[in-house]
Write a protein that holds these residues in place. Structure first.
Motif, PDB file in Angstrom:
ATOM      1  N   ALA A 124       0.823  -1.210   0.000  1.00 16.75           N
ATOM      2  CA  ALA A 124       0.000   0.000   0.000  1.00 16.75           C
ATOM      3  C   ALA A 124       0.859   1.263   0.000  1.00 16.75           C
ATOM      4  O   ALA A 124       1.924   1.300   0.606  1.00 16.75           O
ATOM      5  CB  ALA A 124      -0.913  -0.020   1.219  1.00 16.75           C
ATOM      6  N   GLY A 125       0.425   2.280  -0.692  1.00 17.38           N
ATOM      7  CA  GLY A 125       0.975   3.622  -0.538  1.00 17.38           C
ATOM      8  C   GLY A 125       2.203   3.948  -1.372  1.00 17.38           C
ATOM      9  O   GLY A 125       2.774   5.008  -1.226  1.00 17.38           O
ATOM     10  N   GLN A 126       2.670   3.074  -2.218  1.00 12.46           N
ATOM     11  CA  GLN A 126       3.779   3.452  -3.103  1.00 12.46           C
ATOM     12  C   GLN A 126       3.607   2.759  -4.452  1.00 12.46           C
ATOM     13  O   GLN A 126       2.708   1.933  -4.612  1.00 12.46           O
ATOM     14  CB  GLN A 126       5.122   3.068  -2.484  1.00 12.46           C
ATOM     15  N   ALA A 127       4.447   3.139  -5.399  1.00  4.49           N
ATOM     16  CA  ALA A 127       4.363   2.504  -6.720  1.00  4.49           C
ATOM     17  C   ALA A 127       4.438   0.994  -6.483  1.00  4.49           C
ATOM     18  O   ALA A 127       5.437   0.479  -5.978  1.00  4.49           O
ATOM     19  CB  ALA A 127       5.509   2.986  -7.591  1.00  4.49           C
ATOM     20  N   PHE A 128       3.372   0.269  -6.813  1.00  7.42           N
ATOM     21  CA  PHE A 128       3.210  -1.105  -6.317  1.00  7.42           C
ATOM     22  C   PHE A 128       4.268  -2.082  -6.822  1.00  7.42           C
ATOM     23  O   PHE A 128       4.500  -3.114  -6.218  1.00  7.42           O
ATOM     24  CB  PHE A 128       1.815  -1.634  -6.662  1.00  7.42           C
ATOM     25  N   PHE A 129       4.949  -1.755  -7.931  1.00 10.29           N
ATOM     26  CA  PHE A 129       5.916  -2.723  -8.452  1.00 10.29           C
ATOM     27  C   PHE A 129       7.221  -2.703  -7.664  1.00 10.29           C
ATOM     28  O   PHE A 129       8.025  -3.618  -7.781  1.00 10.29           O
ATOM     29  CB  PHE A 129       6.185  -2.480  -9.954  1.00 10.29           C
ATOM     30  N   ILE A 130       7.426  -1.686  -6.823  1.00  6.72           N
ATOM     31  CA  ILE A 130       8.659  -1.616  -6.013  1.00  6.72           C
ATOM     32  C   ILE A 130       8.651  -2.681  -4.909  1.00  6.72           C
ATOM     33  O   ILE A 130       9.580  -3.491  -4.833  1.00  6.72           O
ATOM     34  CB  ILE A 130       8.843  -0.209  -5.382  1.00  6.72           C
ATOM     35  N   PRO A 131       7.609  -2.703  -4.045  1.00  2.69           N
ATOM     36  CA  PRO A 131       7.602  -3.787  -3.042  1.00  2.69           C
ATOM     37  C   PRO A 131       7.527  -5.177  -3.676  1.00  2.69           C
ATOM     38  O   PRO A 131       8.021  -6.141  -3.097  1.00  2.69           O
ATOM     39  CB  PRO A 131       6.366  -3.508  -2.191  1.00  2.69           C
ATOM     40  N   LEU A 132       6.943  -5.272  -4.877  1.00  2.00           N
ATOM     41  CA  LEU A 132       6.898  -6.590  -5.535  1.00  2.00           C
ATOM     42  C   LEU A 132       8.310  -7.093  -5.846  1.00  2.00           C
ATOM     43  O   LEU A 132       8.553  -8.286  -5.920  1.00  2.00           O
ATOM     44  CB  LEU A 132       6.086  -6.544  -6.835  1.00  2.00           C
ATOM     45  N   TYR A 133       9.235  -6.160  -6.046  1.00  2.00           N
ATOM     46  CA  TYR A 133      10.617  -6.558  -6.322  1.00  2.00           C
ATOM     47  C   TYR A 133      11.241  -7.185  -5.064  1.00  2.00           C
ATOM     48  O   TYR A 133      11.881  -8.231  -5.130  1.00  2.00           O
ATOM     49  CB  TYR A 133      11.442  -5.357  -6.790  1.00  2.00           C
ATOM     50  N   GLU A 134      11.008  -6.539  -3.918  1.00  2.00           N
ATOM     51  CA  GLU A 134      11.540  -7.087  -2.653  1.00  2.00           C
ATOM     52  C   GLU A 134      10.944  -8.473  -2.405  1.00  2.00           C
ATOM     53  O   GLU A 134      11.640  -9.403  -2.009  1.00  2.00           O
ATOM     54  CB  GLU A 134      11.169  -6.166  -1.475  1.00  2.00           C
ATOM     55  N   LEU A 135       9.642  -8.615  -2.651  1.00  2.00           N
ATOM     56  CA  LEU A 135       8.985  -9.907  -2.430  1.00  2.00           C
ATOM     57  C   LEU A 135       9.531 -10.972  -3.384  1.00  2.00           C
ATOM     58  O   LEU A 135       9.678 -12.135  -3.015  1.00  2.00           O
ATOM     59  CB  LEU A 135       7.465  -9.764  -2.589  1.00  2.00           C
ATOM     60  N   PHE A 136       9.853 -10.561  -4.597  1.00  2.00           N
ATOM     61  CA  PHE A 136      10.450 -11.480  -5.580  1.00  2.00           C
ATOM     62  C   PHE A 136      11.791 -12.023  -5.059  1.00  2.00           C
ATOM     63  O   PHE A 136      12.070 -13.226  -5.129  1.00  2.00           O
ATOM     64  CB  PHE A 136      10.597 -10.737  -6.919  1.00  2.00           C
TER      65      PHE A 136
END
Ligand code: HEM
Length: 520
Positions: A50-62
């Protein structure tokens, strides 16, 4: 195993009931280990996303969960794909088993059943009708259009440079590519670089709405009464009405032109006065309702506008931090073009400029994720999945995966050899897919590459660009493409012939700021 699923799908296609198949095949599920293989599920993910360009946290999760994982978002669940083989399976090898899913639902209000959201037979028919319009001769004519529009942008920058005024490049690139795509798709002169008018504003209202809908967690626009009384929604309806009327007028004008002309239709047919895609489609006798034609035109307008604008924005941002790349670019452009306007022959020669665009597309893919929904059960990697899964293929993750790239985060056009092939999804085995891949690959890939190469070459030979002093930090936010949060404010200095280039840039831009302070 895959063959079990294939057999199951085959029997299902023959009409055997799903409940029966479910019972029959349940003993095979997860055979080997004795239990069903579960896709890793990301934890604590909702807060992170939530609250930021959603593909950024997806990178950490990857990095934590790997090339395929599940993300639960409220009641919804998504599969996030960052593995090139799985991406290739979904986009190419088994593409028939996937639709555009949520994307089609979100974009319906603006694209209707246009080529991006359309699926199945309708998509096949429309793709077959539209692709031939972008033939070689058309693309060659477009190079002139790219040159003319970029020249108008140069004039604007000239004025700003001599007045010592900083410029916001993101909105200028958006206007440049709007002017280009309007002419290219339906022969309409938006002229948005020169002035604002109702139709330009209407296009932006529609675009912002599409972006808001693709990122909003609650679909307020679907609430029955709200949608009629909300001022925002009323504005959107009015904008769409204006765009539709304008498109209907353009279609009518073009029909009259086609009726009056004597040119016979053939493979490389093109009307010199109006080389647009619309003209080609009408002349080809494209048998289609005017609503479908409008949907396709609107789709191409949106697909070819903000994508190219975003590529130019991030290219110039990257260049502002890489003076050695700028110097090489300027050398190439000086020796290939000199002061001339670019032609189609130059596109082969502007090799380094093309590599800069290739590399910019790696670091800032537009859009950063591709969206699909499974239409039947399938196997992704080693995991069986059900029909109806919503899937995000993170191109951002693929393009920055430490497994596939040396120094993945650094802007290095040299990673693509000048004498090598132009990188694409096939020769990079789906580790690099700036224009998607498989049957739904972008139809405008060559158009867009040449457009961004021409604009970059023409701007870079006339000006030096630097992030303006005191400009807000350049951060990302997302809609359909990656935008900056607060614009890309730059100081532009004209390069007069024989004048110093990059190495004396600092002094020049300081002088420009001083003059701005004095005059301002
Ligand atoms: C599809 C990227 C410019 C028209 C796509 C897709 C990507 C893409 C990644 C695949 C979407 C998916 O699989 O879900 C880009 C980029 C561009 C660009 C990065 C600029 C640099 C253009 C232009 C046009 C265009 C200029 C129009 C002339 C389309 C259309 C589709 C598409 C119609 C849908 C094709 C189909 O589903 O059959 N684009 N595009 N694009 N693009 Fe582009």
């Amino acid at each position: 195993p895959g063959w079990v699923l294939a057999l199951r799908n085959g029997l299902s296609n023959l009409g055997l009931p799903d409940e029966f198949l479910e019972r029959l095949f349940s003993r095979w599920a997860g055979s080997g280990s004795g239990q069903r293989l579960e896709i890793p599920q990301a934890r604590g993910s909702v807060d992170a996303v939530a609250g930021q360009a959603f593909f950024i946290p997806l990178y950490e999760l990857f990095l934590t969960y790997g090339g395929i994982f599940r993300l639960n978002f409220g009641p919804k669940s998504f599969l996030i794909i960052s593995d090139p083989d799985i991406a290739k399976h979904i986009l190419k090898n088994n593409s028939r088993a996937y639709s555009k899913g949520i994307l089609a639902e979100i974009l319906e209000f603006v694209m209707g059943k246009g080529l991006i959201p359309a699926d199945g037979e309708l998509w096949r028919v429309r793709r077959r009708a539209i692709v031939p319009a972008l033939h070689q001769k058309y693309v060659a004519a477009m190079i002139n259009l790219f040159g003319e529009a970029s020249f108008r942008l140069c004039e604007k920058l000239d004025a700003a440079a001599s007045d010592g005024e900083d410029v916001e490049m993101e909105s200028l690139f958006s206007r440049l590519t709007l002017d280009i795509i309007g002419k290219a798709v339906f022969n309409y002169e938006f002229d948005s670089l020169t002035h604002d008018n109702g139709i330009v504003e209407a296009v932006y209202v529609a675009l912002r709405e599409a972006e808001m809908r693709s990122t909003s967690p609650i679909p307020t626009w679907e609430i029955p009464i709200w949608k009629d009384i909300s001022p925002r929604q009323r504005k959107v309806s009015e904008a769409l009405k204006l765009i539709n009327t304008t498109l209907d007028d353009l279609i009518a004008i073009c029909k009259r032109m086609v009726e009056q002309e004597e040119l016979r239709f053939h493979e490389e047919y093109m009307n010199e006065q109006d080389p647009s895609i619309l003209h080609f489609l009408l002349a080809s006798g494209d048998d289609v309702s005017s609503k479908q034609l409008r949907d396709d035109l609107m789709t191409m307008l949106i697909a070819g506008h903000e994508t190219s604008a975003a590529v130019l924005t991030w290219t110039f941002y990257l260049l502002s931090k890489a003076p050695e790349v700028v110097a090489k670019l300027q050398d190439e452009v000086d020796s290939v073009l000199g002061d001339r306007s670019p032609t189609i022959e130059d596109m082969k020669k502007l090799k380094y400029t093309t590599r800069v665009i290739n590399e910019s597309l790696r670091l800032y893919p537009q859009p950063p994720v591709l969206i699909r929904r499974s239409l039947e059960d399938d196997v992704l990697g080693k995991y069986p999945i059900k029909r109806g899964e919503d899937i995000f293929i993170s191109v951002w993750n693929l393009h920055r995966s430490p497994k596939h790239w040396v120094d993945a985060e650094s802007f290095n056009p040299e990673r693509w050899p000048l004498d090598g092939p132009n990188p694409n999804e096939s020769n990079q085995n789906f580790s690099y897919l700036p224009f998607g891949g498989g049957p739904r690959k972008c139809i405008g890939d060559m158009f867009a590459t040449f457009e961004t190469v021409v604009a970059t070459a023409m701007l870079i030979r006339r000006f030096n660009f630097q992030i303006a002093l005191g400009a807000p930090p350049v951060e990302m936010t997302t809609g359909a493409t990656i935008h900056t949060t607060k614009g890309l404010k730059m100081t532009v200095t004209a390069i007069s012939s024989g004048a110093p280039k990059e190495d004396q840039q600092d002094e020049i831009s300081t002088a420009a700021h001083q003059s701005q302070q004095v005059t301002g």
